[in-house]
Scaffold this active site. Structure first.
Site, PDB file in Angstrom:
ATOM      1  N   TYR A  55       0.752  -1.142   0.025  1.00 15.70           N
ATOM      2  CA  TYR A  55       0.006  -0.027  -0.031  1.00 15.70           C
ATOM      3  C   TYR A  55       0.901   1.156  -0.023  1.00 15.70           C
ATOM      4  O   TYR A  55       0.491   2.300  -0.452  1.00 15.70           O
ATOM      5  CB  TYR A  55      -1.132   0.070   1.121  1.00 15.70           C
ATOM      6  CG  TYR A  55      -2.034  -1.215   0.947  1.00 15.70           C
ATOM      7  CD1 TYR A  55      -1.888  -2.177   1.704  1.00 15.70           C
ATOM      8  CD2 TYR A  55      -3.226  -0.937   0.139  1.00 15.70           C
ATOM      9  CE1 TYR A  55      -2.928  -3.469   1.251  1.00 15.70           C
ATOM     10  CE2 TYR A  55      -4.156  -1.847   0.014  1.00 15.70           C
ATOM     11  CZ  TYR A  55      -3.787  -2.915   0.553  1.00 15.70           C
ATOM     12  OH  TYR A  55      -4.890  -4.033   0.156  1.00 15.70           O
ATOM     13  N   GLN A  88     -15.530   1.174  -5.782  1.00 15.12           N
ATOM     14  CA  GLN A  88     -14.839   0.106  -5.163  1.00 15.12           C
ATOM     15  C   GLN A  88     -13.246   0.403  -5.100  1.00 15.12           C
ATOM     16  O   GLN A  88     -12.617  -0.273  -4.400  1.00 15.12           O
ATOM     17  CB  GLN A  88     -14.943  -1.184  -6.121  1.00 15.12           C
ATOM     18  CG  GLN A  88     -16.402  -1.674  -6.362  1.00 15.12           C
ATOM     19  CD  GLN A  88     -16.494  -2.415  -7.169  1.00 15.12           C
ATOM     20  OE1 GLN A  88     -16.526  -3.799  -7.046  1.00 15.12           O
ATOM     21  NE2 GLN A  88     -16.737  -2.162  -8.697  1.00 15.12           N
ATOM     22  N   ASN A  89     -13.056   1.687  -5.755  1.00  9.87           N
ATOM     23  CA  ASN A  89     -11.359   1.911  -5.879  1.00  9.87           C
ATOM     24  C   ASN A  89     -11.026   2.615  -4.622  1.00  9.87           C
ATOM     25  O   ASN A  89     -11.745   3.360  -3.905  1.00  9.87           O
ATOM     26  CB  ASN A  89     -11.310   3.111  -6.777  1.00  9.87           C
ATOM     27  CG  ASN A  89     -11.668   2.571  -8.312  1.00  9.87           C
ATOM     28  OD1 ASN A  89     -11.824   1.051  -8.545  1.00  9.87           O
ATOM     29  ND2 ASN A  89     -12.043   3.121  -9.307  1.00  9.87           N
ATOM     30  N   VAL A  90      -9.897   2.483  -4.135  1.00  8.17           N
ATOM     31  CA  VAL A  90      -9.246   3.150  -2.950  1.00  8.17           C
ATOM     32  C   VAL A  90      -8.395   4.381  -3.322  1.00  8.17           C
ATOM     33  O   VAL A  90      -8.009   4.944  -2.576  1.00  8.17           O
ATOM     34  CB  VAL A  90      -8.618   1.890  -1.971  1.00  8.17           C
ATOM     35  CG1 VAL A  90      -9.405   0.674  -1.643  1.00  8.17           C
ATOM     36  CG2 VAL A  90      -7.435   1.637  -2.998  1.00  8.17           C
ATOM     37  N   ASP A  91      -8.575   4.484  -4.625  1.00  7.20           N
ATOM     38  CA  ASP A  91      -7.700   5.968  -4.978  1.00  7.20           C
ATOM     39  C   ASP A  91      -8.526   7.040  -4.708  1.00  7.20           C
ATOM     40  O   ASP A  91      -9.829   7.040  -4.614  1.00  7.20           O
ATOM     41  CB  ASP A  91      -7.333   5.814  -6.443  1.00  7.20           C
ATOM     42  CG  ASP A  91      -8.337   5.762  -7.389  1.00  7.20           C
ATOM     43  OD1 ASP A  91      -8.467   4.878  -8.452  1.00  7.20           O
ATOM     44  OD2 ASP A  91      -9.266   6.836  -7.157  1.00  7.20           O
ATOM     45  N   HIS A 106     -14.527  -0.099  -0.441  1.00  7.72           N
ATOM     46  CA  HIS A 106     -13.698  -0.841  -0.214  1.00  7.72           C
ATOM     47  C   HIS A 106     -12.408  -0.023   0.782  1.00  7.72           C
ATOM     48  O   HIS A 106     -11.199  -0.550   0.790  1.00  7.72           O
ATOM     49  CB  HIS A 106     -12.907  -1.519  -1.324  1.00  7.72           C
ATOM     50  CG  HIS A 106     -14.049  -2.662  -1.993  1.00  7.72           C
ATOM     51  ND1 HIS A 106     -13.944  -3.108  -3.341  1.00  7.72           N
ATOM     52  CD2 HIS A 106     -15.115  -3.023  -1.298  1.00  7.72           C
ATOM     53  CE1 HIS A 106     -14.838  -3.686  -3.733  1.00  7.72           C
ATOM     54  NE2 HIS A 106     -15.761  -3.930  -2.313  1.00  7.72           N
ATOM     55  N   GLY A 179     -16.092   0.565 -15.578  1.00  3.09           N
ATOM     56  CA  GLY A 179     -15.010   0.119 -15.247  1.00  3.09           C
ATOM     57  C   GLY A 179     -15.066  -0.912 -14.209  1.00  3.09           C
ATOM     58  O   GLY A 179     -13.846  -1.051 -13.525  1.00  3.09           O
ATOM     59  N   SER A 181     -15.540  -5.397 -13.193  1.00  7.21           N
ATOM     60  CA  SER A 181     -15.906  -6.436 -13.841  1.00  7.21           C
ATOM     61  C   SER A 181     -17.172  -7.124 -13.108  1.00  7.21           C
ATOM     62  O   SER A 181     -17.712  -8.207 -13.382  1.00  7.21           O
ATOM     63  CB  SER A 181     -14.927  -7.517 -13.281  1.00  7.21           C
ATOM     64  OG  SER A 181     -14.524  -7.690 -12.054  1.00  7.21           O
TER      65      SER A 181
END
Ligand code: APR
Length: 236
Positions: A55, A88-91, A106, A179, A181
């Site tokens: 991370y 869902q992105n952690v950015d 997430h 973006g 799945s």
């Protein structure tokens, strides 16, 4: 006239054009790292330094990354819609593009918390700290004396924000999936909470898992697909 509610569910594909690997495409992140090692509580117990380094590397990449046109169009839609981004992105690229209502299902790469604390019991974020793009190492402790860990939802851990996300999806007038799945639950099941007459737009260059009469698949990368969607919405 109240603005229509537009809800976006985003995944790794929306950040691909900002230089971030997705997880499951060719040469994806899970081809290079075993998620069991870097995205499970067991992996953390086995080798916390390896997890911290993973991370720390992601935060380092995030420091130099930039939001792309897809993130920016999603933020600009707030002019005409009440937009909620469920990611869902952690950015932090949605934030940096200007989106103001974001649910991180997430977790967030720029945040850390004690490895044992109030979060597990109650989902309370009062022990969650934003460290920006800094590194954390073994020995870096939270005020409660416990080792700091990434504020990320690992496989097998609870997703405290899923109820808030379901509430948003259930109220959507327009639902956009970009973006992802749709392979990881509960995020992948969110589209089932969309009202029966609500249009669903899916932006993805690959084939997608949802096929029904209210779904439009825009088979393009995120930057082009969000541009195409904006045109569709403008033409009502
Ligand atoms: N533009 C739009 N979509 C893209 C692009 C792009 N440039 N490139 C790839 N995609 C699509 C792929 O076709 C795929 O459908 O993005 C999706 C990426 O899927 P995954 O790699 O599985 O990522 P995601 O769905 O976000 O993963 C969900 O899995 O490992 C966990 O916690 C992790 O949040 C992650 C979750």
């Amino acid at each position: 006239m109240a603005k229509k509610k537009l809800v976006v569910l985003s995944g790794a594909g929306v950040s691909a054009e900002s230089g971030f690997s997705t997880f499951r495409d060719n040469d994806g992140l899970w081809d290079r790292y075993d998620p069991q090692d870097v995205a499970t509580p067991e992996g953390w117990q086995r080798n916390p330094k390896y997890v911290l380094d993973f991370y720390n590397g992601l935060r380092e990449q995030l420091r130099d990354a930039k939001p792309n046109q897809a993130h920016r169009i999603i933020a600009e839609l707030e002019k005409d819609y009440e937009v909620t981004v469920i990611t869902q992105n952690v950015d932090n690229l949605h934030e940096r593009a200007g989106s103001t209502r974001i649910i991180h299902l997430h977790g967030e790469a720029t945040k850390v918390r004690p490895e044992v604390g109030v979060y597990e019991q109650s989902g309370s974020e009062r022990e969650v700290f934003d460290i920006g793009y800094d590194k954390i190492e073994i020995g870096d402790k939270a005020p409660n004396g416990k080792q700091l860990r990434p504020h990320i939802v690992w496989f097998g851990e609870a997703v405290p924000k899923i109820e808030a996300a379901i509430d948003e999806v259930a109220k959507a007038d327009i639902f956009v999936i970009v973006g992802t799945s749709l392979t990881v639950y509960p995020a992948a099941g969110l589209y089932r909470y969309v009202g029966p007459k609500v249009p669903i737009y899916i932006i993805d260059p690959q084939s997608v898992a949802i096929h029904d009469n209210r779904t439009t698949h825009i088979r393009e990368v995120a930057t082009e697909g969000m541009n195409s969607l904006r045109k569709i919405l403008e033409n009502g």
